[in-house]
Design an enzyme around this catalytic site. Structure first.
Site, mmCIF file in Angstrom:
data_model
loop_
_atom_site.group_PDB
_atom_site.id
_atom_site.type_symbol
_atom_site.label_atom_id
_atom_site.label_comp_id
_atom_site.label_asym_id
_atom_site.label_seq_id
_atom_site.Cartn_x
_atom_site.Cartn_y
_atom_site.Cartn_z
ATOM 1 N N ASN A 18 0.554 -1.048 -0.124
ATOM 2 C CA ASN A 18 0.291 -0.311 -0.140
ATOM 3 C C ASN A 18 0.548 0.882 0.018
ATOM 4 O O ASN A 18 0.642 1.996 -0.874
ATOM 5 C CB ASN A 18 -1.066 -0.429 1.318
ATOM 6 N N ARG A 68 4.091 1.515 25.569
ATOM 7 C CA ARG A 68 3.380 2.305 24.394
ATOM 8 C C ARG A 68 3.526 3.382 24.312
ATOM 9 O O ARG A 68 4.242 4.193 23.104
ATOM 10 C CB ARG A 68 1.572 2.473 23.828
ATOM 11 N N MET A 93 0.892 -2.534 11.928
ATOM 12 C CA MET A 93 -0.091 -3.256 13.072
ATOM 13 C C MET A 93 0.127 -2.607 14.462
ATOM 14 O O MET A 93 -0.264 -3.830 14.925
ATOM 15 C CB MET A 93 0.571 -4.702 12.686
ATOM 16 N N ARG A 94 0.306 -1.480 14.649
ATOM 17 C CA ARG A 94 0.433 -1.391 15.932
ATOM 18 C C ARG A 94 -0.694 -0.352 16.748
ATOM 19 O O ARG A 94 -1.367 0.666 15.779
ATOM 20 C CB ARG A 94 1.657 -0.800 16.768
ATOM 21 N N LEU A 96 -2.217 2.403 18.224
ATOM 22 C CA LEU A 96 -1.468 3.707 19.099
ATOM 23 C C LEU A 96 -2.855 4.066 20.227
ATOM 24 O O LEU A 96 -4.016 3.961 19.853
ATOM 25 C CB LEU A 96 -1.724 4.742 17.586
ATOM 26 N N ASN A 110 -5.795 5.829 7.764
ATOM 27 C CA ASN A 110 -5.590 4.297 8.060
ATOM 28 C C ASN A 110 -6.562 3.228 6.595
ATOM 29 O O ASN A 110 -7.563 3.399 6.515
ATOM 30 C CB ASN A 110 -6.201 3.756 9.371
ATOM 31 N N HIS A 112 -7.883 -0.519 5.802
ATOM 32 C CA HIS A 112 -8.360 -1.499 6.824
ATOM 33 C C HIS A 112 -9.312 -2.446 5.745
ATOM 34 O O HIS A 112 -9.857 -2.065 4.744
ATOM 35 C CB HIS A 112 -9.675 -1.068 8.042
ATOM 36 N N ASP A 148 -10.518 1.016 14.348
ATOM 37 C CA ASP A 148 -11.217 1.300 13.047
ATOM 38 C C ASP A 148 -12.697 1.177 13.058
ATOM 39 O O ASP A 148 -13.608 1.261 11.673
ATOM 40 C CB ASP A 148 -10.690 -0.417 13.063
ATOM 41 N N GLU A 177 -7.147 -2.460 -2.939
ATOM 42 C CA GLU A 177 -6.747 -1.267 -1.560
ATOM 43 C C GLU A 177 -5.545 -0.147 -2.483
ATOM 44 O O GLU A 177 -6.000 0.815 -2.279
ATOM 45 C CB GLU A 177 -5.878 -2.065 -0.198
HETATM 46 C C1 GRF Z 1 -3.084 -4.970 3.724
HETATM 47 O O1 GRF Z 1 -4.360 -6.295 3.845
HETATM 48 C C2 GRF Z 1 -3.745 -3.453 4.552
HETATM 49 O O2 GRF Z 1 -5.009 -2.790 4.580
HETATM 50 C C3 GRF Z 1 -3.499 -4.435 6.153
HETATM 51 O O3 GRF Z 1 -3.010 -4.741 6.521
HETATM 52 C C4 GRF Z 1 -2.534 -5.525 5.195
HETATM 53 C C5 GRF Z 1 -0.913 -4.650 4.634
HETATM 54 O O4 GRF Z 1 -0.398 -4.692 3.273
HETATM 55 N N1 GRF Z 1 -3.522 -3.671 7.658
HETATM 56 P P1 GRF Z 1 1.261 -4.039 3.118
HETATM 57 O O5 GRF Z 1 2.354 -4.143 4.182
HETATM 58 O O6 GRF Z 1 0.643 -2.235 2.555
HETATM 59 O O7 GRF Z 1 1.025 -5.275 1.801
#
Ligand code: GRF
Length: 199
Positions: A18, A68, A93-94, A96, A110, A112, A148, A177
């Protein structure tokens, strides 16, 4: 584009697919520019990809901090010199803390992998399949203290196909995405919060 471009920092934890779609789009005629990519995981694949595009990178390893707040203080110390106007969480993936989120209120996004408000949290594709949903998708939202749950800035839908595995569905959603996030950032960076809906 006239006027100063908005400064964007991107937070990642993994491969950064992404992140790459955002960096590539911002390398064109765009109201924003990427000023920094930060990972909480040393060696995350996305760091090397960002460097290869000439974008400054940094790592703040959450495991180096007792809590944190300690991690976020170090993260803030890395972010502030880059003076970002907007922060994009891209596979970050943290979770916040509310304090950190409030600091960036209204300017942290973000992505999701579900059609929020359905399936906040993890394992979104398995849950959609288990529930027998006909559709799945992804959402770009503003980050608020509730996980989220912030205002939706964009959504993209895909069909759930018979026999779908979570992996197959995840791959189909990830393609969307990669279209949705750049479209949302390009609009958001002009100050327009009108949601983008794909396809
Ligand atoms: C994606 O599906 C995003 O929605 C989720 O983690 C995945 C990570 O993809 N949070 P990348 O690291 O952007 O390839």
């Amino acid at each position: 584009m006239s006027g100063a471009r908005r400064r964007v920092a991107i937070l990642i934890s993994g491969g950064g697919s992404n992140m790459m779609t955002l960096l590539r789009d911002m390398a064109t005629d765009h109201p924003a520019e990427a000023v920094l990519v930060v990972s909480n995981r040393p060696g995350a694949g996305g760091l090397e990809k960002a460097r290869a595009l000439g974008v400054p990178t940094a790592t703040v390893d959450h495991r180096d901090y007792p809590d944190r707040e300690g991690f976020e203080a170090a993260l803030t110390a890395v972010l502030e010199p880059a003076r970002p106007d907007i922060i994009c969480l891209a596979g970050f993936m943290r979770v916040l803390t509310p304090g950190f989120v409030r600091r960036w209120h209204g300017r942290m996004l973000n992505i999701h992998p579900s059609l929020l408000p359905k399936y906040p949290g993890l394992h979104t594709h398995a849950r959609a399949i288990e529930a027998g949903d006909a559709e799945a998708g992804c959402t770009v939202h503003e980050v608020t203290p509730e996980l989220d749950a912030g205002p939706v800035l964009g959504q993209a839908r895909v069909p759930v196909l018979p026999g779908d595995t979570p992996e197959a569905l995840a791959a189909r959603v990830l393609e969307m995405e990669h279209r949705l996030y750049p479209a949302v950032l390009r609009r958001f960076a002009t100050g327009d919060r009108t949601p983008v809906f794909l396809p």
